[in-house]
Motif scaffolding. Structure first.
Motif, PDB file in Angstrom:
ATOM      1  N   HIS A 199      -3.498 -28.883  11.928  1.00 50.16           N
ATOM      2  CA  HIS A 199      -2.734 -27.382  11.910  1.00 50.16           C
ATOM      3  C   HIS A 199      -1.703 -27.674  13.206  1.00 50.16           C
ATOM      4  O   HIS A 199      -1.981 -28.462  13.858  1.00 50.16           O
ATOM      5  N   GLN A 200      -0.965 -26.535  13.221  1.00 51.22           N
ATOM      6  CA  GLN A 200      -0.397 -26.180  14.191  1.00 51.22           C
ATOM      7  C   GLN A 200      -0.668 -24.727  14.695  1.00 51.22           C
ATOM      8  O   GLN A 200      -0.817 -23.936  13.740  1.00 51.22           O
ATOM      9  N   ASP A 201      -1.084 -24.731  15.917  1.00 45.19           N
ATOM     10  CA  ASP A 201      -1.556 -23.502  16.458  1.00 45.19           C
ATOM     11  C   ASP A 201      -0.654 -22.142  16.104  1.00 45.19           C
ATOM     12  O   ASP A 201      -1.232 -21.023  15.959  1.00 45.19           O
ATOM     13  N   SER A 202       0.405 -22.606  16.115  1.00 45.27           N
ATOM     14  CA  SER A 202       1.430 -21.482  16.242  1.00 45.27           C
ATOM     15  C   SER A 202       1.622 -20.648  14.598  1.00 45.27           C
ATOM     16  O   SER A 202       1.974 -19.568  14.666  1.00 45.27           O
ATOM     17  N   THR A 203       0.590 -21.293  13.814  1.00 54.69           N
ATOM     18  CA  THR A 203       0.752 -20.706  12.480  1.00 54.69           C
ATOM     19  C   THR A 203       0.517 -19.320  12.163  1.00 54.69           C
ATOM     20  O   THR A 203       1.253 -18.782  11.620  1.00 54.69           O
ATOM     21  N   TYR A 204      -0.715 -18.777  12.649  1.00 50.10           N
ATOM     22  CA  TYR A 204      -0.825 -17.377  12.257  1.00 50.10           C
ATOM     23  C   TYR A 204      -0.850 -16.556  13.625  1.00 50.10           C
ATOM     24  O   TYR A 204      -1.312 -15.400  13.676  1.00 50.10           O
ATOM     25  N   TRP A 205      -0.523 -16.955  14.788  1.00 49.54           N
ATOM     26  CA  TRP A 205      -0.640 -16.301  16.026  1.00 49.54           C
ATOM     27  C   TRP A 205       0.364 -15.248  16.263  1.00 49.54           C
ATOM     28  O   TRP A 205       0.310 -14.469  17.273  1.00 49.54           O
ATOM     29  N   GLY A 206       1.642 -15.409  15.685  1.00 50.50           N
ATOM     30  CA  GLY A 206       2.646 -14.305  15.737  1.00 50.50           C
ATOM     31  C   GLY A 206       3.095 -14.130  17.207  1.00 50.50           C
ATOM     32  O   GLY A 206       3.367 -13.076  17.891  1.00 50.50           O
ATOM     33  N   LEU A 207       3.473 -15.307  17.719  1.00 54.93           N
ATOM     34  CA  LEU A 207       3.591 -15.392  19.230  1.00 54.93           C
ATOM     35  C   LEU A 207       5.198 -15.675  19.205  1.00 54.93           C
ATOM     36  O   LEU A 207       5.499 -16.890  18.551  1.00 54.93           O
ATOM     37  N   GLU A 208       6.006 -15.011  19.846  1.00 55.89           N
ATOM     38  CA  GLU A 208       7.444 -15.283  19.879  1.00 55.89           C
ATOM     39  C   GLU A 208       8.213 -15.295  21.336  1.00 55.89           C
ATOM     40  O   GLU A 208       7.745 -14.213  22.125  1.00 55.89           O
ATOM     41  N   PRO A 209       8.917 -16.096  22.037  1.00 51.16           N
ATOM     42  CA  PRO A 209       8.918 -17.400  21.491  1.00 51.16           C
ATOM     43  C   PRO A 209       7.667 -18.340  21.592  1.00 51.16           C
ATOM     44  O   PRO A 209       6.795 -17.913  22.393  1.00 51.16           O
ATOM     45  N   PRO A 210       7.578 -19.374  20.781  1.00 51.93           N
ATOM     46  CA  PRO A 210       6.285 -20.254  21.012  1.00 51.93           C
ATOM     47  C   PRO A 210       6.057 -21.204  21.848  1.00 51.93           C
ATOM     48  O   PRO A 210       6.069 -22.436  22.057  1.00 51.93           O
ATOM     49  N   ASP A 211       5.859 -20.228  22.971  1.00 49.76           N
ATOM     50  CA  ASP A 211       5.801 -21.232  24.271  1.00 49.76           C
ATOM     51  C   ASP A 211       4.478 -20.890  24.667  1.00 49.76           C
ATOM     52  O   ASP A 211       4.061 -19.724  25.570  1.00 49.76           O
ATOM     53  N   LEU A 212       3.497 -21.719  24.362  1.00 51.20           N
ATOM     54  CA  LEU A 212       2.077 -21.621  24.639  1.00 51.20           C
ATOM     55  C   LEU A 212       1.465 -23.005  24.874  1.00 51.20           C
ATOM     56  O   LEU A 212       1.827 -23.839  23.989  1.00 51.20           O
ATOM     57  N   VAL A 213       0.880 -23.322  25.919  1.00 52.18           N
ATOM     58  CA  VAL A 213       0.073 -24.410  26.072  1.00 52.18           C
ATOM     59  C   VAL A 213      -1.182 -24.093  26.215  1.00 52.18           C
ATOM     60  O   VAL A 213      -1.854 -23.341  26.747  1.00 52.18           O
ATOM     61  N   THR A 214      -2.023 -25.211  25.493  1.00 52.97           N
ATOM     62  CA  THR A 214      -3.711 -25.186  25.322  1.00 52.97           C
ATOM     63  C   THR A 214      -4.053 -26.285  26.329  1.00 52.97           C
ATOM     64  O   THR A 214      -3.886 -27.205  26.331  1.00 52.97           O
ATOM     65  N   ALA A 215      -4.812 -25.651  27.377  1.00 55.85           N
ATOM     66  CA  ALA A 215      -5.889 -26.451  28.225  1.00 55.85           C
ATOM     67  C   ALA A 215      -7.005 -26.783  27.770  1.00 55.85           C
ATOM     68  O   ALA A 215      -7.668 -25.564  27.520  1.00 55.85           O
ATOM     69  N   TRP A 216      -7.598 -27.882  26.954  1.00 54.95           N
ATOM     70  CA  TRP A 216      -8.648 -27.908  26.272  1.00 54.95           C
ATOM     71  C   TRP A 216      -9.676 -28.632  27.242  1.00 54.95           C
ATOM     72  O   TRP A 216      -9.391 -29.879  27.709  1.00 54.95           O
ATOM     73  N   VAL A 217     -10.552 -27.980  27.796  1.00 55.43           N
ATOM     74  CA  VAL A 217     -11.400 -28.823  28.878  1.00 55.43           C
ATOM     75  C   VAL A 217     -12.792 -29.168  28.213  1.00 55.43           C
ATOM     76  O   VAL A 217     -13.686 -28.249  27.694  1.00 55.43           O
ATOM     77  N   ARG A 226      -8.918 -19.558   9.278  1.00 58.27           N
ATOM     78  CA  ARG A 226      -8.749 -19.642   8.134  1.00 58.27           C
ATOM     79  C   ARG A 226      -8.574 -21.068   7.340  1.00 58.27           C
ATOM     80  O   ARG A 226      -7.958 -21.001   6.075  1.00 58.27           O
ATOM     81  N   GLY A 227      -9.009 -21.746   8.066  1.00 58.40           N
ATOM     82  CA  GLY A 227      -9.233 -23.250   7.363  1.00 58.40           C
ATOM     83  C   GLY A 227      -7.933 -23.613   7.104  1.00 58.40           C
ATOM     84  O   GLY A 227      -7.657 -24.624   6.274  1.00 58.40           O
ATOM     85  N   GLN A 228      -6.760 -23.267   7.771  1.00 61.01           N
ATOM     86  CA  GLN A 228      -5.373 -23.361   7.573  1.00 61.01           C
ATOM     87  C   GLN A 228      -5.133 -24.948   7.602  1.00 61.01           C
ATOM     88  O   GLN A 228      -5.823 -25.777   8.653  1.00 61.01           O
ATOM     89  N   SER A 229      -4.225 -25.557   6.900  1.00 64.23           N
ATOM     90  CA  SER A 229      -4.191 -27.010   6.821  1.00 64.23           C
ATOM     91  C   SER A 229      -2.858 -27.626   6.323  1.00 64.23           C
ATOM     92  O   SER A 229      -2.253 -27.022   5.650  1.00 64.23           O
ATOM     93  N   LEU A 230      -2.599 -28.626   6.897  1.00 60.25           N
ATOM     94  CA  LEU A 230      -1.381 -29.453   6.900  1.00 60.25           C
ATOM     95  C   LEU A 230      -1.811 -30.951   6.315  1.00 60.25           C
ATOM     96  O   LEU A 230      -3.008 -31.424   6.709  1.00 60.25           O
ATOM     97  N   ASP A 231      -0.817 -31.623   5.397  1.00 59.29           N
ATOM     98  CA  ASP A 231      -1.177 -32.856   5.338  1.00 59.29           C
ATOM     99  C   ASP A 231      -0.337 -33.812   6.211  1.00 59.29           C
ATOM    100  O   ASP A 231       0.702 -33.686   6.270  1.00 59.29           O
ATOM    101  N   MET A 232      -1.178 -34.483   6.700  1.00 60.09           N
ATOM    102  CA  MET A 232      -0.502 -35.718   7.777  1.00 60.09           C
ATOM    103  C   MET A 232      -0.870 -37.145   7.528  1.00 60.09           C
ATOM    104  O   MET A 232      -1.904 -37.265   7.243  1.00 60.09           O
ATOM    105  N   ASP A 233      -0.141 -37.807   8.355  1.00 57.92           N
ATOM    106  CA  ASP A 233      -0.442 -39.213   8.127  1.00 57.92           C
ATOM    107  C   ASP A 233      -1.322 -39.641   9.006  1.00 57.92           C
ATOM    108  O   ASP A 233      -0.755 -39.853  10.532  1.00 57.92           O
ATOM    109  N   GLU A 234      -2.546 -39.828   8.775  1.00 62.61           N
ATOM    110  CA  GLU A 234      -3.780 -40.272   9.785  1.00 62.61           C
ATOM    111  C   GLU A 234      -3.394 -41.346  10.455  1.00 62.61           C
ATOM    112  O   GLU A 234      -3.630 -41.610  11.735  1.00 62.61           O
TER     113      GLU A 234
END
Ligand SMILES: O=C(O)CCC(=O)C(=O)O
Length: 272
Positions: A104-122, A160-168
């Protein structure tokens, strides 16, 4: 001039849409946060999914974490000196847990404009590949917003279990040791598999935005953790004075109601 990341780190982040491992809080502090969470759960039971979001409003340890200097120096290098924390999410996978996260892309349902967001995953535990470390598709953040389909799969940790098909075969796994972090762009395609190890895998995602970003529909809240907010697009959030005080729980409930109204605005179903 960059504060924590080198010029080549920043170029890699801009090219690939992610960067890891980045030093964050160190193993001792990460282990202490891990233990505090485990102690809380031993007394009160597992944190329900809703309480795994915006945890910086509920627990003083996470409120301190989102203000951690080392994390913010790196985030500042990416989004600039004024930083709001729009959300936090605990991602917990118990030993041999089938829980996963679809592409998925985090931007999908977050409704943020412009899409300038960075996640720090600790990483609060060690996160080897087999524990279901995150994996990223390099450069996918440059492809714009992609169409997802909602699955609401019960083992999917996404709302929402939102999904994309990606080449693993293009996926780059991002193992971390406890106390390190990864950074990823809001448009980056990423996922994580089930935990095949006998150890609990715990990480916390800190969603950081500059204050010019706005919520396209409705109003939500955010916490100013560095610099200033001259825009006022988000309601300020209170810092908890102790873990799970009635005031903190009420503030969290109010913030999550706004957030869910926004997140599920066009969904056919939503979690309880
Ligand atoms: O921790 C995970 O497995 C997934 C995290 C994630 O999707 C995110 O932080 O955006």
């Amino acid at each position: 001039m960059a504060k924590a990341l080198s010029e080549s780190d920043l170029s890699r982040f801009q090219r690939d849409g992610f960067l890891f491992p980045v030093p964050a809080i160190g193993a001792i502090e990460a282990a202490a946060l891990y233990r505090r969470l485990a102690d809380h759960e031993a007394e009160h039971g597992p944190l329900p999914q809703k309480m795994r979001q915006k945890v910086h409003l509920l627990f003083t340890g996470f409120a301190d974490l989102v203000r951690n200097e080392a994390i913010l120096e790196a985030v500042e290098d990416v989004i600039g000196p004024d930083i709001l924390v729009w959300g936090t999410n605990l991602f917990i996978k118990d030993p041999r847990d089938p829980a996963f996260v679809s592409w998925h892309q985090d931007s999908t349902y977050w409704g943020l404009e412009p899409p300038d967001l960075v996640t720090a995953w600790v990483a609060l535990s060690d996160v080897p590949v087999e524990s279901g470390a995150m994996k990223f598709i390099p450069g996918s953040h440059t492809r714009g917003q992609l169409a997802h389909h909602d699955t609401f799969d019960e083992n999917n940790l996404l709302t929402r279990g939102q999904s994309l098909d990606m080449d693993e075969s293009r996926a780059v796994p991002a193992p971390l040791t406890r106390g390190e972090m990864s950074l990823h762009d809001v448009r980056l395609a990423h996922a994580s598999s089930a935990n095949e190890t006998g150890e609990r895998r715990v990480g916390i995602a800190i969603r950081c935005i500059p204050p010019h970003v706005r919520q396209t529909e409705g109003r939500t809240s955010a916490t100013l953790v560095r610099g200033r907010d001259d825009f006022g697009h988000f309601d300020p959030e209170p810092r908890p004075t102790a873990d799970m005080t009635p005031d903190a729980v009420a503030a969290h409930e109010a913030a999550m109601s706004e957030r869910f109204a926004n997140l599920y605005a066009d969904a056919e179903t939503r979690p309880v």
